[in-house]
Enzyme design. Structure first.
Site, PDB file in Angstrom:
ATOM      1  N   TRP A 180       0.719  -1.089  -0.015  1.00 56.19           N
ATOM      2  CA  TRP A 180      -0.035   0.059  -0.043  1.00 56.19           C
ATOM      3  C   TRP A 180       0.837   1.381   0.044  1.00 56.19           C
ATOM      4  CZ3 TRP A 180      -0.258   4.124   3.501  1.00 56.19           C
ATOM      5  CH2 TRP A 180      -1.147   5.061   3.059  1.00 56.19           C
ATOM      6  N   GLU A 219      -3.121  -2.776  -2.517  1.00 59.58           N
ATOM      7  CA  GLU A 219      -4.296  -2.369  -1.674  1.00 59.58           C
ATOM      8  C   GLU A 219      -4.640  -0.946  -2.107  1.00 59.58           C
ATOM      9  OE1 GLU A 219      -5.449  -1.276   2.938  1.00 59.58           O
ATOM     10  OE2 GLU A 219      -3.403  -2.164   2.705  1.00 59.58           O
ATOM     11  N   ASP A 253     -10.138  -3.500   1.675  1.00 60.42           N
ATOM     12  CA  ASP A 253     -10.094  -3.011   2.910  1.00 60.42           C
ATOM     13  C   ASP A 253     -11.269  -2.157   3.018  1.00 60.42           C
ATOM     14  OD1 ASP A 253      -9.720  -0.835   4.812  1.00 60.42           O
ATOM     15  OD2 ASP A 253      -7.823  -1.365   5.310  1.00 60.42           O
ATOM     16  N   HIS A 280      -8.671  -6.812   4.534  1.00 61.30           N
ATOM     17  CA  HIS A 280      -8.444  -6.220   5.696  1.00 61.30           C
ATOM     18  C   HIS A 280      -9.785  -5.802   6.371  1.00 61.30           C
ATOM     19  CE1 HIS A 280      -4.100  -4.455   5.423  1.00 61.30           C
ATOM     20  NE2 HIS A 280      -4.124  -6.030   5.517  1.00 61.30           N
ATOM     21  N   ASP A 288     -11.894   6.561   6.555  1.00 59.22           N
ATOM     22  CA  ASP A 288     -11.050   5.470   6.763  1.00 59.22           C
ATOM     23  C   ASP A 288     -10.186   5.755   7.996  1.00 59.22           C
ATOM     24  OD1 ASP A 288      -9.508   3.119   6.550  1.00 59.22           O
ATOM     25  OD2 ASP A 288      -7.764   4.308   5.563  1.00 59.22           O
ATOM     26  N   ASP A 290     -10.083   3.789  10.708  1.00 60.34           N
ATOM     27  CA  ASP A 290      -9.502   2.445  11.333  1.00 60.34           C
ATOM     28  C   ASP A 290      -9.869   2.434  13.001  1.00 60.34           C
ATOM     29  OD1 ASP A 290      -8.330   1.103   8.994  1.00 60.34           O
ATOM     30  OD2 ASP A 290      -6.931   2.992   8.977  1.00 60.34           O
TER      31      ASP A 290
END
Length: 413
Positions: A180, A219, A253, A280, A288, A290
């Site tokens: 990534w 990714e 992801d 992911h 995003d 996380d």
């Protein structure tokens, strides 16, 4: 009759074998992200950047290999099931006073991780770390117009693949090596194609060497801080690259798409064309972000698609979250247990019956059966699974984390 026997009867009535579900879940590995333990700091003084940021300042952050592995081991004692550890290249273990650059990192810097993984009986996955470094120029790495910058990161990624291969050889296992990059532009770009052509050329160089112990993947991402308007490694770009380069897979992801896109829906689509789907699982909050994964609708839907498509051996499940505002061991525990709960929930659904009903156009049965499964005694089955795995049940693991915080984490200043 015990509550578990009652649950077995209830699930048996809809054609679900609880024992088989528990056995299947116990064999399904989840790759746990090492970077939750130290807020993505790493050991090479790189830190974050490229749209990546861990917010919060909860005490007790791991500061070195010994502390990070001790914390990870504590989390693993509270997490059922088969595990892997997902490493970034920035977690290389260096000798005092000898810290090579990222384009000089070697397998020897990860031997302590291999020894640790063998001791723990877990697998390893790997990632080049193309962020948090002075050689990220203008938010660009592999797509940079500066040959010096691009060459630096090409070499880093090549070495990361070789390290992955050496880890795989040492472990007798395949290692997922996920690439990534943060490359993008803050405002409207004048040229969208040229950076992508440079990225394609970089990838061609990186993947030129064939390595038998590596599963390669790329990714994509929608946007990040400082790259709000244009991301070079978009979903369309990487998907096209993967389809054009057999052996390079596209990692999904679920924080890297438009908020209305369903990552669960992407899984069966890609299964039509790929024999593996790296994944992911995270929790995006409006973007995003996380956040720590929860036992929520998005996670359950993702796991349903994996199970109903008989793809537990095809979808390579990994986690990607980092929260510095809460106890980091608790974050690992909640996130990983939530994914396992979601997988168990999916394994306790009569998918074959539902598929037949859909094929027959009986959508009444589909809706009714889907709804009925929601009130079956799932919690009883989860508790039994934890018992068979010799880890604390829900409600019992947090005191262990609090005790560890008091005795170990609180001593870190």
């Amino acid at each position: 009759m015990s509550s578990f026997e009652q649950a077995k009867t209830a699930y048996s009535n809809i054609g679900v074998d609880i024992d088989k579900a528990i056995e299947t879940l116990a064999k399904t590995p989840i790759s746990i992200n090492c970077w939750q333990g130290d807020d993505i700091t790493g050991f090479d003084s790189g830190g974050t950047g490229g749209g990546i940021q861990a917010t919060g300042n909860y005490p007790g952050k791991a500061r070195n290999f010994q502390e990070l592995t001790a914390d990870f081991e504590k989390a693993c004692s509270l997490i059922p099931g088969k595990k892997r550890i997902n490493l970034h290249a920035s977690y290389a273990v260096f000798e005092e006073g000898n810290r090579p650059e990222r384009n000089e990192v070697e397998y020897k810097h990860f031997i302590p991780w291999v020894e640790y993984a063998k001791k723990m009986g877990i697998g390893i996955d790997f990632n080049p770390t193309c962020f948090g470094h002075p050689m990220v120029k203008d938010n660009l790495t592999l797509s940079s117009p500066d040959d010096k910058v691009r060459s630096f990161w090409i070499e880093h990624c090549k070495r990361s693949r070789r390290i992955s291969n050496a880890i795989g050889e040492a472990m007798g296992d395949k290692v997922l090596c996920n690439l990534w990059i943060p490359d993008g532009i803050k405002d409207m770009p004048a040229d969208r194609k040229a950076p992508r052509m440079r990225l394609k050329d970089s990838l061609d160089q990186i993947f030129e060497e064939k390595l038998e112990n590596v599963i390669d993947c790329v990714e994509s991402k929608l946007f990040g801080i400082g790259v709000e308007s244009y991301t070079v490694g978009s979903n369309e770009f990487y998907l096209a690259y993967s389809l054009s380069n057999p052996g390079v897979y596209t990692l999904l992801d679920n924080g890297h798409y438009h908020p209305t896109e369903s990552t669960a829906d992407k899984i069966p689509s890609l299964l039509c064309f790929f024999d593996k789907i790296p994944l992911h699982i995270t929790r995006p909050v409006r973007w995003d972000s996380d956040h720590v994964v929860l036992f929520d609708d998005d996670t359950r839907e993702i796991c349903k698609e994996i199970v109903r498509n008989d793809a537990l051996d095809k979808v390579l499940i990994g986690l990607d979250f980092f929260d510095a505002s809460i106890n980091r061991i608790a974050a690992w525990t909640v996130g990983t247990r939530s994914v396992q709960k979601s997988l168990l929930n999916a394994l306790l659904i009569p998918h074959d019956k539902l598929k037949v009903a859909q094929e027959q156009g009986d959508f009444t049965t589909v809706m009714a059966l889907m709804e009925d499964t929601k009130t079956l005694p799932f919690g009883t089955v989860w508790a039994k699974y934890c018992e068979t795995q010799k880890v604390p049940q829900d409600g019992n693991w947090l005191p262990e984390v609090q005790k560890y915080e008091k005795e170990v984490l609180s001593t870190r200043k």
